[in-house]
Every structure is written in structure tokens, then in C-alpha cells.
Design an enzyme around this catalytic site. Sequence first.
Site, PDB file in Angstrom:
ATOM      1  N   TYR A  20     -81.580  62.968  34.826  1.00  0.00           N
ATOM      2  CA  TYR A  20     -82.001  62.846  33.377  1.00  0.00           C
ATOM      3  C   TYR A  20     -83.442  63.482  33.169  1.00  0.00           C
ATOM      4  O   TYR A  20     -84.278  62.899  33.909  1.00  0.00           O
ATOM      5  CB  TYR A  20     -81.593  61.529  32.833  1.00  0.00           C
ATOM      6  N   SER A  55     -72.276  59.245  24.268  1.00  0.00           N
ATOM      7  CA  SER A  55     -72.549  60.196  23.038  1.00  0.00           C
ATOM      8  C   SER A  55     -71.575  59.624  22.075  1.00  0.00           C
ATOM      9  O   SER A  55     -70.869  60.320  21.032  1.00  0.00           O
ATOM     10  CB  SER A  55     -72.495  61.607  23.232  1.00  0.00           C
ATOM     11  N   ALA A 101     -71.786  61.245  18.765  1.00  0.00           N
ATOM     12  CA  ALA A 101     -71.660  62.857  18.973  1.00  0.00           C
ATOM     13  C   ALA A 101     -73.070  63.466  19.267  1.00  0.00           C
ATOM     14  O   ALA A 101     -73.287  64.410  18.926  1.00  0.00           O
ATOM     15  CB  ALA A 101     -70.773  63.433  18.227  1.00  0.00           C
ATOM     16  N   GLY A 102     -73.798  62.622  19.970  1.00  0.00           N
ATOM     17  CA  GLY A 102     -75.346  63.185  20.221  1.00  0.00           C
ATOM     18  C   GLY A 102     -76.122  63.370  19.070  1.00  0.00           C
ATOM     19  O   GLY A 102     -77.048  64.274  18.890  1.00  0.00           O
TER      20      GLY A 102
HETATM   21  N1  LIG Z   1     -71.887  60.659  31.639  1.00  0.00           N
HETATM   22  C1  LIG Z   1     -72.287  61.807  31.155  1.00  0.00           C
HETATM   23  O1  LIG Z   1     -71.875  63.080  31.382  1.00  0.00           O
HETATM   24  C2  LIG Z   1     -72.937  61.595  29.909  1.00  0.00           C
HETATM   25  C3  LIG Z   1     -73.524  62.859  29.092  1.00  0.00           C
HETATM   26  C4  LIG Z   1     -74.223  62.456  27.974  1.00  0.00           C
HETATM   27  C5  LIG Z   1     -74.738  61.307  27.747  1.00  0.00           C
HETATM   28  N2  LIG Z   1     -74.533  60.272  28.688  1.00  0.00           N
HETATM   29  C6  LIG Z   1     -74.900  58.977  28.429  1.00  0.00           C
HETATM   30  O2  LIG Z   1     -75.016  58.595  26.948  1.00  0.00           O
HETATM   31  C7  LIG Z   1     -75.926  58.245  26.503  1.00  0.00           C
HETATM   32  C8  LIG Z   1     -76.069  58.415  25.156  1.00  0.00           C
HETATM   33  O3  LIG Z   1     -75.832  59.800  24.697  1.00  0.00           O
HETATM   34  P1  LIG Z   1     -76.524  60.309  23.508  1.00  0.00           P
HETATM   35  O4  LIG Z   1     -77.853  60.364  23.485  1.00  0.00           O
HETATM   36  O5  LIG Z   1     -76.021  61.659  23.041  1.00  0.00           O
HETATM   37  O6  LIG Z   1     -75.685  59.312  22.307  1.00  0.00           O
HETATM   38  P2  LIG Z   1     -75.483  59.180  20.459  1.00  0.00           P
HETATM   39  O7  LIG Z   1     -75.848  57.728  20.326  1.00  0.00           O
HETATM   40  O8  LIG Z   1     -74.234  59.997  20.504  1.00  0.00           O
HETATM   41  O9  LIG Z   1     -76.674  60.455  20.073  1.00  0.00           O
HETATM   42  C9  LIG Z   1     -78.045  59.869  20.024  1.00  0.00           C
HETATM   43  C10 LIG Z   1     -78.807  60.818  19.056  1.00  0.00           C
HETATM   44  O10 LIG Z   1     -78.315  60.807  17.881  1.00  0.00           O
HETATM   45  C11 LIG Z   1     -79.345  60.543  16.855  1.00  0.00           C
HETATM   46  N3  LIG Z   1     -78.884  59.936  15.814  1.00  0.00           N
HETATM   47  C12 LIG Z   1     -78.516  58.528  16.172  1.00  0.00           C
HETATM   48  N4  LIG Z   1     -78.164  58.158  14.851  1.00  0.00           N
HETATM   49  C13 LIG Z   1     -78.693  59.043  14.083  1.00  0.00           C
HETATM   50  C14 LIG Z   1     -78.665  59.018  12.462  1.00  0.00           C
HETATM   51  N5  LIG Z   1     -78.187  57.951  11.727  1.00  0.00           N
HETATM   52  N6  LIG Z   1     -79.116  60.004  11.815  1.00  0.00           N
HETATM   53  C15 LIG Z   1     -79.467  60.948  12.602  1.00  0.00           C
HETATM   54  N7  LIG Z   1     -79.667  60.984  14.012  1.00  0.00           N
HETATM   55  C16 LIG Z   1     -79.188  60.031  14.623  1.00  0.00           C
HETATM   56  C17 LIG Z   1     -80.543  59.916  17.828  1.00  0.00           C
HETATM   57  O11 LIG Z   1     -81.759  60.303  17.225  1.00  0.00           O
HETATM   58  P3  LIG Z   1     -82.578  58.870  17.300  1.00  0.00           P
HETATM   59  O12 LIG Z   1     -83.008  58.692  18.661  1.00  0.00           O
HETATM   60  O13 LIG Z   1     -83.936  59.356  16.528  1.00  0.00           O
HETATM   61  O14 LIG Z   1     -82.081  57.536  16.640  1.00  0.00           O
HETATM   62  C18 LIG Z   1     -80.302  60.603  19.222  1.00  0.00           C
HETATM   63  O15 LIG Z   1     -80.807  61.972  19.070  1.00  0.00           O
HETATM   64  C19 LIG Z   1     -77.112  59.160  27.168  1.00  0.00           C
HETATM   65  O16 LIG Z   1     -78.509  58.412  27.000  1.00  0.00           O
HETATM   66  C20 LIG Z   1     -76.664  58.888  28.635  1.00  0.00           C
HETATM   67  O17 LIG Z   1     -77.061  57.761  29.040  1.00  0.00           O
HETATM   68  C21 LIG Z   1     -73.877  60.364  29.611  1.00  0.00           C
END
Ligand SMILES: NC(=O)c1ccc[n+]([C@@H]2O[C@H](COP(=O)([O-])OP(=O)(O)OC[C@H]3O[C@@H](n4cnc5c(N)ncnc54)[C@H](OP(=O)(O)O)[C@@H]3O)[C@@H](O)[C@H]2O)c1
Length: 302
Positions: free
Chosen positions: A53, A213, A216-217
Site C-alpha cells: 500500500y 471497498s 465501491a472506493g
Molecule cells: N484485498 C484487496 O485486494 C483490497 C483492495 C482494495 C482495498 N482493500 C482494503 O479495503 C480498504 C477500503 O477500501 P476503499 O478505500 O476502496 O473503501 P471504501 O470505503 O469503499 O472507499 C473509500 C473512499 O470513498 C470515499 N467516500 C466514502 N464515503 C463517501 C461519501 N459519502 N462521499 C464521497 N466520498 C466518500 C472516501 O473518501 P474520504 O476518505 O474523504 O471519506 C474514500 O476515498 C482499503 O483501505 C484496504 O485496506 C483491499
Amino acid sequence: MEKVKINQHVSFSKVIQGFWRAKDWNWTPQALNRYINELIDRGITTMDHADIYGNYSCEGIFGEALKLSPQLRNEIEVVSKCGIVLPTDRIPNANGHRYDHSSQHIKRSVERSLQELNVDYLDTLLIHRPSPLMNPDEITEALKSLVTEGKVKSFGVSNFNKSQYDLINHSLVCDKLHITVNQLEVSPYTLDAIDDGILNHMFKDDVKIMAWSPMAGGKLFDLNDEKAKRIMHVITPLTEKYEVTTNSIIVAWLNKHPASIMPVLGTHNINRIDAALEGFNFTLTDQEWFDIYTASLGHDIP
Ligand SMILES: NC(=O)c1ccc[n+]([C@@H]2O[C@H](COP(=O)([O-])OP(=O)(O)OC[C@H]3O[C@@H](n4cnc5c(N)ncnc54)[C@H](OP(=O)(O)O)[C@@H]3O)[C@@H](O)[C@H]2O)c1
């Protein structure tokens, strides 16, 4: 907050914080330390990492924050992953993009994670992605020695389908170890794990699901995205009905699945964490769950 038992040594918080984006947060160790404390105050104690990461930097960023109050180690569960190699000059031999599930790579990666994270052991080690070249004997050998040395307390996989899981788990079970967790992409936007049978297969074997996600990221909030628009069209009236935000509805939608999914949240906004946690205070009706599901599919169910 509810705890989810992973094995006899490890339990996770039902909601997990992910650190994939931690480099982009541009926080000082003090700010990250404050955030970790705010998460713990809310019962979120499980922290999800991977060696790669932030171009191999996020574990170190977390480790610096942990150094400021080492006693926090006893209050959290640390998860990390290995097996993907990305080109970088930060580690030796990372001269291309490939998967490496050799025993040597797994052990070296864990050693580096422990050092970067500033911890003595990982609560859970995940193989980040399946590899066409993975040899179960190599993975089992690495894991046995990591467990024996006390460096890893439990083991899991990520993005594994049924046959990939069966291949590795069969070898581990022979050595009285087993896969405890499969971290999969699951959200109202991404239904593959729900529809292709992997979630059911894990549920049957009592393998816990971490949903990466879950928002959905952030794609769900992109109103130029047609699929997101369809889903939001259903979610928005529900935010009014339950007097919550979209993040709460999404967590409630995941929580309705019987496999007891643990969302891995990627936000760095504590208000969005609180909104997500509100998703445990109410239950969507079956109809509401299916309305979100079919909006995502883009067509009705048969
Ligand atoms: N195993 C794998 O292959 C894999 C792959 C990808 C990720 N992961 C893990 O999963 C974790 C979470 O993934 P993710 O970061 O994609 O999770 P997520 O919670 O789906 O997305 C987070 C993103 O969405 C934004 N967001 C959330 N709520 C929002 C809202 N109401 N309005 C606008 N934007 C919003 C956040 O911005 P803000 O921070 O500004 O709120 C952030 O940029 C990662 O940190 C990692 O640990 C694992």
C-alpha cells in the site's frame, strides 16, 4: 461493538479500518495516532494493511503513529497481506509487477511488515491475490514457520475463488492450519462475490468475510456513473426513511447478508465512520435489500 472470532487467538471488530489510502491522507504521525484512538473509542480495533500500500509506505506511516503510544498495540488487531510484487526501489528484487507466493517471499514480506508496522506479530496474514503459479506446499511451509515463531496468529486469503481457496485450504488442513478469512470486494456496486458462489462457500466453511471497498472506493458517489446513479436513486429515499446517510444504508445492506460480512472502510473522515456505524442500528426490509440489488444489476430478478 460486536467482535467476530477468527480463531482461538484472534477476534476482529465487526467494522474494520483500511489503510490503503493512508499515504494520500498526508497526516502527521500525531494526526494518525489521534484517528486510531478515535477508531478504538468507537470499537473499531482491526486495522487492515498490505505490504504494497502506498508504494510500500503505508505500513511505515502506521508504524510511526503507533510508536507515539506503543500500548495501543494491545488494543488493536493488525492484518497485513503479501504476495503482490510491484516495481519499486524501496525493496530488493521488486523489478516488475508479478505475484510471488514462494515461501521465501512470504517470510521476507512478513519480516518487513513487522518492522514497518512496529509490531512483533500480525494477528492475521492474508495472501493478497491468488497466483496461477502458487504452490500450496510453499505457502504451508511459510505459514507453519511463521506461526511456530509467533509472528502470525492466523491466516487468510484475499480475492480467492472457490477452487483457489480449496487448493490452499486442503494443504493447510493437512497441517492442522486453516484459512480463517477471505477478503473480497463486496458492495452494492460490486455483486460478483454474492452472485458467483464464493460468499456461500465461505459461509459454509465458517470462513469470515472482510468486504473491501464497501463504498465501491467512492464510485457510488460519482453521479456521472450510470450504475451508481441507479443505486443512489433507490438509496436516497431510504436515507430519508431511516434518517441516516448513504454510508449507513450501505453498511445496513451488507449487514443483512447472513454471512456476517465485516466491512473494511477506507474513509479517513470520522463523521463517515460514525455514519457507517449507524447502519447497525436498523434493518432494511427484504424488499429494500432487493431494490438496491436489482438497481445494481440493472434488471429485475427472474
Ligand atoms: N484485498 C484487496 O485486494 C483490497 C483492495 C482494495 C482495498 N482493500 C482494503 O479495503 C480498504 C477500503 O477500501 P476503499 O478505500 O476502496 O473503501 P471504501 O470505503 O469503499 O472507499 C473509500 C473512499 O470513498 C470515499 N467516500 C466514502 N464515503 C463517501 C461519501 N459519502 N462521499 C464521497 N466520498 C466518500 C472516501 O473518501 P474520504 O476518505 O474523504 O471519506 C474514500 O476515498 C482499503 O483501505 C484496504 O485496506 C483491499
